[in-house]
Design an enzyme around this catalytic site. Structure first.
Site, PDB file in Angstrom:
ATOM      1  N   HIS A   1    -110.562 100.853  -1.024  1.00  0.00           N
ATOM      2  CA  HIS A   1    -112.000 100.932  -1.277  1.00  0.00           C
ATOM      3  C   HIS A   1    -112.850 100.211  -0.233  1.00  0.00           C
ATOM      4  O   HIS A   1    -114.075 100.356  -0.222  1.00  0.00           O
ATOM      5  CB  HIS A   1    -112.333 100.410  -2.685  1.00  0.00           C
ATOM      6  CG  HIS A   1    -112.272  98.923  -2.839  1.00  0.00           C
ATOM      7  ND1 HIS A   1    -113.391  98.126  -2.756  1.00  0.00           N
ATOM      8  CD2 HIS A   1    -111.238  98.096  -3.093  1.00  0.00           C
ATOM      9  CE1 HIS A   1    -113.054  96.865  -2.962  1.00  0.00           C
ATOM     10  NE2 HIS A   1    -111.756  96.821  -3.154  1.00  0.00           N
TER      11      HIS A   1
ATOM     12  N   CYS B   1    -115.571  88.816  -5.129  1.00  0.00           N
ATOM     13  CA  CYS B   1    -114.718  88.408  -6.242  1.00  0.00           C
ATOM     14  C   CYS B   1    -115.251  87.163  -6.943  1.00  0.00           C
ATOM     15  O   CYS B   1    -114.652  86.673  -7.887  1.00  0.00           O
ATOM     16  CB  CYS B   1    -113.284  88.179  -5.764  1.00  0.00           C
ATOM     17  SG  CYS B   1    -112.507  89.723  -5.249  1.00  0.00           S
TER      18      CYS B   1
END
Length: 382
Positions: free
Chosen positions: A203, A327
């Site tokens: 991705h 993240c």
């Protein structure tokens, strides 16, 4: 309101050609690659073709490619399985303080099991001192994990030198590199750089989410991180995601053809943005290395301007950037990378933003970004 995306280091929109490939695979190639009938063989062919493309992209062999769900699984597999499998040979591991959390969290877990982890520091450019690595290697060192290119500031590691140092040392350590951010843009040659394990993710390069691969040198035998079936030559259980795999293959083919031209284009974007900011007399400095860097990432310290406030105001203007790793989304914790580079009390830690480019970035969008940055920074300064 037009929305402009400058957070490609977090994830990228799926390339239009990849969408077509994924749709076709979902519709026409639905067989289980472990089945021996026509539909299974059809999916197996797609998988085998994809592995050849992946292998060629890093100078590896198809049998050295293990499909995974992405960068986190690849990192976890490389680190945890190496450590636990080689525990009798030694319990010392080396990494850096600026790794992605997909590396740092497994390291913390291993420390809780009694492993000794050395965290190499970095300089103000985000680079380790190779002498520190050399002096840290021991006979009981079983793994060195150092990222290829940093996901927050873009600094590139001297991967070839790291591989040589490990090979010449008394240790038998495997060399793992998280190449999630660098894959598809940098030249990667696992044999030349003496890399044993390498992580990627689809991705980040215009492919679908939920798939990546882990390169494992054919001389290394790690048990399956996922328990269940005997897929991937017993190295990763689970039915292979053929549509995502086909899409990932197409994304890799596109990036391999365009990576050199994109590096030039991304560098032009950075240069133009910096020039616009300089002309405006906005107070700023660049974070990271100015020469050895990933061209699609630029990290900027805007002096005296809260990065959180700037992000929120830019979002209201239709512009999406970030202040660190994706993240840690939802958190306002300061960047561990910037703290490692400049110190915990440095103003840069809470006043820096990351801007990253990709397929939909244009010079016109860079100009719009520059205009809004200048306007909002002046507003916040007041």
């Amino acid at each position: 309101m037009e929305r402009i995306y400058f957070d490609y280091a977090a994830t990228s929109p799926v390339h239009p050609e990849v969408i077509e490939i994924v749709y076709d695979a979902m519709k026409n190639h639905f067989g289980n690659a472990s089945s021996i009938h026509y539909f299974g063989r059809d999916s197996r062919r797609i998988m085998d073709d994809a592995k050849k493309v992946f292998a060629n992209s890093i100078g590896a062999k198809p049998n050295e490619i293990v499909l995974t769900s992405g960068g986190t699984e690849s990192d976890n597999t490389a680190i945890l399985e190496t450590a636990l499998t080689r525990e009798k040979e030694g319990k010392h591991i080396i990494t850096t303080v600026v790794e992605h959390h997909a590396v740092l969290k497994p390291m913390e877990y291993l420390e809780s099991l009694g492993f000794d982890v050395t965290y190499l520091s970095v300089d103000e450019f985000g680079m380790i001192n190779l002498k520190d690595l050399e002096e840290s290697l021991r006979e009981d060192t079983t793994l060195v994990s150092i990222m290829y290119g940093n996901n927050e500031v873009g600094t590139l590691s001297n991967v070839e030198a790291i591989g040589n140092i490990i090979q010449k040392s008394l240790s038998t350590a495997y060399f793992h590199t998280d190449a999630v951010q660098a894959y598809g843009l940098e030249r990667i040659d696992v044999k030349k750089d003496q890399i044993d394990l390498l992580s990627t993710s689809s991705h980040k390069i215009g492919g679908p989410k939920g798939i990546g691969f882990l390169y494992i040198n054919e001389s290394i035998h790690l048990p399956s991180f996922m328990l269940g079936g005997e897929q991937e030559m017993k190295r990763r259980a689970g039915t292979e995601n053929i549509p995502a795999l086909a899409g990932f293959q197409k994304a890799v083919e596109i990036t391999q053809l365009t990576k050199e031209s994109r590096k030039v284009e991304y560098n032009d974007f950075s240069t133009h943005l910096v020039k616009r900011l300089e002309e405006s007399n906005v107070e700023f400095e660049l974070n990271g290395h100015l020469d050895y860097r990933l061209m699609h990432i630029i990290n900027i310290w805007f002096k005296g301007v809260s990065s959180e406030q700037l992000l929120l105001l830019l979002d209201l203007s239709g512009i999406s950037i970030s202040a660190g790793s994706a993240c840690t989304a939802g958190n306002i914790d300061p960047s561990h990378v910037l703290m490692a580079m400049y110190g915990e009390k440095s103003q840069r830690v809470n006043e820096s933003v990351r801007i990253s480019f990709g397929i939909e970035t244009t010079m016109e969008s860079i100009d719009y970004l520059a205009n809004e940055l200048i306007r909002l920074i002046r507003k916040l300064k007041k």
